[in-house]
Design an enzyme around this catalytic site. Structure first.
Site, PDB file in Angstrom:
ATOM      1  CG  HIS A 171      -0.721  -6.359   4.203  1.00  0.00           C
ATOM      2  ND1 HIS A 171       0.436  -5.627   4.521  1.00  0.00           N
ATOM      3  CD2 HIS A 171      -0.221  -7.537   4.010  1.00  0.00           C
ATOM      4  CE1 HIS A 171       1.337  -6.303   4.340  1.00  0.00           C
ATOM      5  NE2 HIS A 171       1.081  -7.571   4.017  1.00  0.00           N
ATOM      6  CG  ASP A 373      -6.269   2.298   7.215  1.00  0.00           C
ATOM      7  OD1 ASP A 373      -5.875   1.428   6.701  1.00  0.00           O
ATOM      8  OD2 ASP A 373      -6.118   3.377   6.884  1.00  0.00           O
TER       9      ASP A 373
HETATM   10  P1  ADQ Z   1      -3.384   1.221   2.043  1.00  0.00           P
HETATM   11  O1  ADQ Z   1      -4.992   0.924   2.285  1.00  0.00           O
HETATM   12  O2  ADQ Z   1      -3.139   1.156   0.717  1.00  0.00           O
HETATM   13  O3  ADQ Z   1      -2.778  -0.116   2.762  1.00  0.00           O
HETATM   14  P2  ADQ Z   1      -1.846   2.863   4.006  1.00  0.00           P
HETATM   15  O4  ADQ Z   1      -1.358   1.919   4.780  1.00  0.00           O
HETATM   16  O5  ADQ Z   1      -2.120   4.170   4.160  1.00  0.00           O
HETATM   17  O6  ADQ Z   1      -3.068   2.213   3.111  1.00  0.00           O
HETATM   18  O7  ADQ Z   1      -0.644   3.077   2.690  1.00  0.00           O
HETATM   19  C1  ADQ Z   1      -0.919   3.892   1.545  1.00  0.00           C
HETATM   20  C2  ADQ Z   1       0.413   4.120   0.839  1.00  0.00           C
HETATM   21  O8  ADQ Z   1       0.014   4.781  -0.358  1.00  0.00           O
HETATM   22  C3  ADQ Z   1       1.207   5.062   1.620  1.00  0.00           C
HETATM   23  O9  ADQ Z   1       2.641   4.549   1.445  1.00  0.00           O
HETATM   24  C4  ADQ Z   1       1.194   6.523   0.770  1.00  0.00           C
HETATM   25  O10 ADQ Z   1       2.302   7.169   0.893  1.00  0.00           O
HETATM   26  C5  ADQ Z   1       0.663   6.147  -0.407  1.00  0.00           C
HETATM   27  N1  ADQ Z   1      -0.116   7.038  -1.219  1.00  0.00           N
HETATM   28  C6  ADQ Z   1      -1.357   7.578  -0.632  1.00  0.00           C
HETATM   29  N2  ADQ Z   1      -1.735   8.299  -1.400  1.00  0.00           N
HETATM   30  C7  ADQ Z   1      -0.810   8.744  -2.338  1.00  0.00           C
HETATM   31  C8  ADQ Z   1      -0.668   9.854  -3.237  1.00  0.00           C
HETATM   32  N3  ADQ Z   1      -1.448  10.597  -3.665  1.00  0.00           N
HETATM   33  N4  ADQ Z   1       0.584   9.944  -3.884  1.00  0.00           N
HETATM   34  C9  ADQ Z   1       1.450   9.231  -3.451  1.00  0.00           C
HETATM   35  N5  ADQ Z   1       1.489   8.234  -2.712  1.00  0.00           N
HETATM   36  C10 ADQ Z   1       0.325   8.089  -1.820  1.00  0.00           C
HETATM   37  C11 ADQ Z   1      -3.079  -1.523   3.210  1.00  0.00           C
HETATM   38  C12 ADQ Z   1      -4.168  -1.486   4.450  1.00  0.00           C
HETATM   39  C13 ADQ Z   1      -3.451  -0.455   5.448  1.00  0.00           C
HETATM   40  C14 ADQ Z   1      -1.992  -1.047   5.761  1.00  0.00           C
HETATM   41  C15 ADQ Z   1      -1.163  -1.195   4.514  1.00  0.00           C
HETATM   42  C16 ADQ Z   1       0.131  -2.109   4.743  1.00  0.00           C
HETATM   43  O11 ADQ Z   1      -5.503  -1.002   3.971  1.00  0.00           O
HETATM   44  O12 ADQ Z   1      -4.060  -0.504   6.607  1.00  0.00           O
HETATM   45  O13 ADQ Z   1      -1.399   0.116   6.681  1.00  0.00           O
HETATM   46  O14 ADQ Z   1      -1.812  -2.076   3.522  1.00  0.00           O
HETATM   47  O15 ADQ Z   1      -0.189  -3.116   5.588  1.00  0.00           O
END
Ligand code: ADQ
Length: 469
Positions: A171, A373
């Site tokens: 991921h 990312d």
């Molecule tokens: P993450 O690094 O966690 O994932 P991301 O893909 O942006 O990053 O997902 C974050 C999730 O957390 C989103 O669903 C978002 O809605 C939720 N979130 C963030 N802040 C929040 C808040 N304050 N309140 C509620 N929800 C919140 C890792 C990798 C990414 C990749 C994903 C999936 O780092 O690059 O996209 O896995 O493979």
């Protein structure tokens, strides 16, 4: 004996293995309490298992006592907890996973720590995950091992269950050869992964980096064009499969959610992240301050709303980052704020899906500027929630999402001046252009959604495994 419901849940044959289960247990006064785990991996797999059933294997976050369970009886799929010995948690999770692999794979080798004892714990825990998986699966299952915490698990699992179909999905980014080879254990890590029938990444750049490493570090026969590596008489398929979101779910949340409460006077630039140094939050705050410096017409009219969900707060670097952001927010608010306006509103907590959808829907700009990312699901969630007057997506070209979301305004997050200029461009963008860009972005994300992703992943795994039997 499994009851009928359990059998139903297992029928899909889909087994996902990840460090964390989608629920984390905390010890409360009346026994373990379930808390929803946050982050991108859970966001990806939960809708799939809710839909098809299956089995999720992972660490529940604490040691279960006899008679305790992770399930509450209401789940639509099975949960199987893996126990990690207490003395291994820190070196495996906070250590090798999050202080070695995480920074290195995000091309920040200067931040990576290399400790042999942590590597040893990583091996032991990966072996444990393989043992728990081998004990829980049936011969026809399709097992998908996830992410950087478990890169050795396919290797151990292959020894325990030689015939089972095993896929691995990363991921986060896979770094270039010059960065990856810095890792003292680069070769065994690659061999662990190559025990899978299929290795998946978000985008083609990561596939290229990986194949470059299998060729140059292991000297394996590697066909870059077809995405194939030959090892020990087996063929490993290596694919790019960009993860999508549950688009319809976010869209319907946005249609039903109450007003975000921003008011009519205020234009909102929204940041949503786990609190992590790869997400570029300090750089984003600097860019916002630069905008207020160079374009004073935005003062008292535009607010940066930054949501940060607490993450890995046991790791020193994350505690330091939190302090840095607290200070920066204070400085910018002190410098530009007035009696009636604070330039930055900062919420250090998780918000409910309903509220999040309302904020996405009502924000004028999504400010998604990670330094690096794997994909970035926030960019996709924002797009799905643009059901009214469309806003603008500002996205780092260093996020995997930028490879397909080409109608976003793309920025280099390290270039503060340019990011500030693009933010101004976003705020000034005419409605016609906003509409055209957003229409194209929404169309792609609606069709390339998480259900299609899962279907393809399982299809590709089934085919790759068949070819190897
Ligand atoms: P993450 O690094 O966690 O994932 P991301 O893909 O942006 O990053 O997902 C974050 C999730 O957390 C989103 O669903 C978002 O809605 C939720 N979130 C963030 N802040 C929040 C808040 N304050 N309140 C509620 N929800 C919140 C890792 C990798 C990414 C990749 C994903 C999936 O780092 O690059 O996209 O896995 O493979």
């Amino acid at each position: 004996m499994p009851d009928d419901r359990t059998r139903e849940r297992r029928e899909s044959g889909l087994v996902t293995v990840s460090n964390r289960l989608p629920v984390t247990l905390r010890r409360g006064p009346r026994g373990p309490e379930r808390v929803r785990s946050s982050g991108g991996l859970v966001a990806a797999f939960e809708p799939i298992l809710e839909d098809r059933g299956g089995l999720w294997i992972g660490w529940p976050g604490l040691e279960l006592r006899p008679g305790e369970s992770v399930s509450d009886g209401e789940d639509h799929y099975q949960l199987a907890p893996v126990g990690i010995p207490r003395h291994d948690v820190k070196p495996y999770y906070q250590g090798f996973s999050n202080r070695t692999l995480w920074p290195l794979f995000h091309t920040l080798p200067g931040q990576a720590v290399f400790e042999t004892s942590e590597w040893d714990a990583y091996q032991r825990v990966n072996e444990r995950f393989a043992e728990a998986t081998a004990a829980a699966i049936q011969p026809d299952d399709h097992v998908i091992v996830n992410d950087y915490h478990l890169m050795l698990t396919p290797g151990y699992l292959r020894k325990l269950a030689p015939e089972v179909a095993v896929g691995f999905f990363l991921h986060i980014p896979f770094p270039p050869y010059d960065v990856f080879r810095v890792l003292p254990w680069a070769r065994p890590l690659l061999r662990g992964l190559l025990a899978a029938d299929l290795v998946g990444f978000h985008v083609s750049g990561y596939v290229r980096n990986f194949l470059d490493c299998t060729h140059r570090l292991l000297g394996l026969k590697t066909d870059v064009r077809r995405g194939i590596v030959q090892i020990d008489g087996r063929t490993v398929r290596v694919i790019a499969l960009p993860l999508g979101i549950d688009f319809a779910h976010y869209e319907s949340l946005a249609k039903g959610a109450p007003d975000a409460g921003f008011g009519n006077q205020e234009r909102v630039v929204l940041g949503v992240d786990r609190l992590d140094y790869t997400k570029g939050i300090p750089e984003r705050i600097h860019a916002f301050a630069r905008l207020l410096e160079t374009h004073p017409e935005h003062r008292e009219k535009v607010t940066l709303l930054q949501l940060a969900v607490p993450s890995r707060s046991q790791v020193t670097e994350y505690q330091e980052l939190k302090r840095e952001i607290d200070e920066l927010v204070g400085q910018v608010n002190g410098r530009f704020g007035t009696a009636s306006w604070s330039p930055i509103r900062y919420l250090y907590r998780s918000v409910s899906p309903d509220k999040l959808a309302a904020m996405y829907r009502d924000a004028d700009v999504a400010f998604v500027t990670p330094l690096r990312d794997g994909m970035n699901l926030v960019a996709k969630e924002y797009v799905a929630c643009q059901v009214n007057d469309p806003g603008v997506l500002l996205l780092s070209h260093t996020a995997g999402a930028a490879e397909t979301m080409t109608e976003a305004l793309l920025v280099n997050p390290y270039n503060i001046d340019d990011t500030a200029a693009k933010l101004h461009q976003a705020l000034a963008m005419p409605k016609g252009e906003r509409r055209a860009r957003m229409r194209a972005l929404r169309k792609r994300e609606a069709s390339h959604n998480v259900h299609r992703w899962a279907k393809r992943l399982v299809q590709r795994l089934a085919r790759a495994a068949r070819e190897n039997r």
